[in-house]
Design a protein around this motif. Sequence first.
Motif, PDB file in Angstrom:
ATOM      1  N   PHE A  17      37.007  36.498  32.650  1.00 22.65           N
ATOM      2  CA  PHE A  17      37.817  36.976  32.254  1.00 22.65           C
ATOM      3  C   PHE A  17      36.930  38.451  32.397  1.00 22.65           C
ATOM      4  CE2 PHE A  17      38.592  39.224  28.017  1.00 22.65           C
ATOM      5  CZ  PHE A  17      40.025  40.072  28.666  1.00 22.65           C
ATOM      6  N   LEU A  18      37.128  39.753  32.531  1.00 27.95           N
ATOM      7  CA  LEU A  18      36.813  40.981  31.882  1.00 27.95           C
ATOM      8  C   LEU A  18      37.330  42.177  31.670  1.00 27.95           C
ATOM      9  CD1 LEU A  18      34.946  42.922  33.773  1.00 27.95           C
ATOM     10  CD2 LEU A  18      36.785  44.097  35.008  1.00 27.95           C
ATOM     11  N   THR A  19      38.194  41.895  31.105  1.00 29.57           N
ATOM     12  CA  THR A  19      39.142  42.728  29.800  1.00 29.57           C
ATOM     13  C   THR A  19      40.652  42.566  30.308  1.00 29.57           C
ATOM     14  OG1 THR A  19      38.599  44.979  28.658  1.00 29.57           O
ATOM     15  CG2 THR A  19      39.370  45.217  30.725  1.00 29.57           C
ATOM     16  N   SER A  20      41.175  43.230  29.098  1.00 30.78           N
ATOM     17  CA  SER A  20      42.161  43.365  28.570  1.00 30.78           C
ATOM     18  C   SER A  20      43.056  44.491  28.596  1.00 30.78           C
ATOM     19  CB  SER A  20      43.152  42.696  27.047  1.00 30.78           C
ATOM     20  OG  SER A  20      42.992  40.913  27.678  1.00 30.78           O
ATOM     21  N   ALA A  21      44.166  44.675  28.814  1.00 32.89           N
ATOM     22  CA  ALA A  21      44.819  46.635  28.600  1.00 32.89           C
ATOM     23  C   ALA A  21      46.062  46.454  28.915  1.00 32.89           C
ATOM     24  CB  ALA A  21      44.406  47.294  29.975  1.00 32.89           C
ATOM     25  N   GLU A  26      44.045  52.313  29.539  1.00 34.45           N
ATOM     26  CA  GLU A  26      42.529  51.534  28.961  1.00 34.45           C
ATOM     27  C   GLU A  26      42.298  49.984  30.084  1.00 34.45           C
ATOM     28  OE1 GLU A  26      44.341  49.378  26.428  1.00 34.45           O
ATOM     29  OE2 GLU A  26      44.826  50.686  25.192  1.00 34.45           O
ATOM     30  N   CYS A  27      42.705  50.493  31.302  1.00 32.66           N
ATOM     31  CA  CYS A  27      42.627  49.725  32.478  1.00 32.66           C
ATOM     32  C   CYS A  27      40.716  50.083  33.203  1.00 32.66           C
ATOM     33  CB  CYS A  27      43.176  49.906  33.931  1.00 32.66           C
ATOM     34  SG  CYS A  27      45.316  49.205  33.053  1.00 32.66           S
ATOM     35  N   PRO A  28      40.009  49.298  33.711  1.00 28.07           N
ATOM     36  CA  PRO A  28      39.005  49.142  34.143  1.00 28.07           C
ATOM     37  C   PRO A  28      38.987  50.291  35.147  1.00 28.07           C
ATOM     38  CG  PRO A  28      39.503  47.112  34.846  1.00 28.07           C
ATOM     39  CD  PRO A  28      40.719  47.510  34.036  1.00 28.07           C
ATOM     40  N   ASN A  72      45.800  41.537  31.499  1.00 33.44           N
ATOM     41  CA  ASN A  72      44.236  40.931  32.035  1.00 33.44           C
ATOM     42  C   ASN A  72      43.921  41.055  33.288  1.00 33.44           C
ATOM     43  OD1 ASN A  72      44.143  39.511  28.760  1.00 33.44           O
ATOM     44  ND2 ASN A  72      46.093  38.516  29.993  1.00 33.44           N
ATOM     45  N   SER A  75      36.707  39.493  36.896  1.00 28.20           N
ATOM     46  CA  SER A  75      36.532  39.978  37.874  1.00 28.20           C
ATOM     47  C   SER A  75      35.895  38.547  39.459  1.00 28.20           C
ATOM     48  CB  SER A  75      34.973  40.004  37.320  1.00 28.20           C
ATOM     49  OG  SER A  75      34.578  39.020  36.552  1.00 28.20           O
ATOM     50  N   ARG A  82      39.414  42.015  41.952  1.00 25.59           N
ATOM     51  CA  ARG A  82      39.744  41.570  40.640  1.00 25.59           C
ATOM     52  C   ARG A  82      40.934  41.092  41.007  1.00 25.59           C
ATOM     53  NH1 ARG A  82      37.363  46.950  40.211  1.00 25.59           N
ATOM     54  NH2 ARG A  82      39.449  47.907  40.272  1.00 25.59           N
TER      55      ARG A  82
END
Length: 212
Positions: A17-21, A26-28, A72, A75, A82
């Motif tokens: 898990f990398l991040t949520s947006a 808010e995305c990578p 979601n 990585s 991703r």
Amino acid sequence: MSPDLTQKSISFNSARFLTSASRLEECPPDHGAEVAFAGRSNAGKSSAINCITTNGKLARTSKTPGRTRLINFFSLNRENCRLVDLPGYGYAKVSRDMKDDWQKHLGHYLNDRRCLRGLVLVMDIRHPLTDFDQMMVEWCEHNKLPLMILATKADKLKFGQAKTAMLNIGRKLEGLECLQHLVMFSATSKRGLEESQDALTHWLEGGSAEPV
């Protein structure tokens, strides 16, 4: 474009898990390569992602509407590659305004995310090509985005029935340039696992693909 042999080969069990947006900003950072998974809330999308990454807890389902709305990101061991789990559609008990807001931001991601290399559309083999599925297929065709369809829960049918269902799906989508892979899939029996991993690797490593 040929794959860059100086980089690591993709290992899907490296997914973390990398991040949520909740919205595009808010995305990578928008570089590298991503493949997104979309599907109705009961189509087996989370199970498919967990099967492909051999991590039963990677993509978690939640009864909380706020969680459902998030995009979601996961990585992989190859730098800037991703997998993306898009919000499930169709069964979340949320207000109409909230649905409109989430669809707007999901649309922004699909339309404006430059590193998006392909879309995996997850559909229940017993109930394929719902209105949502058709909408996503048409979007991919219009935008020339490579599409892979995972016809999930194949273990719920006898093999002959599953083959017939696949033939019917194939006939209905015949002639679409976006459709590169149509895979009979089961997270339970692992049917279609290797084929789907190979297709994802091809997209993420920058290879060109031929339509089915």
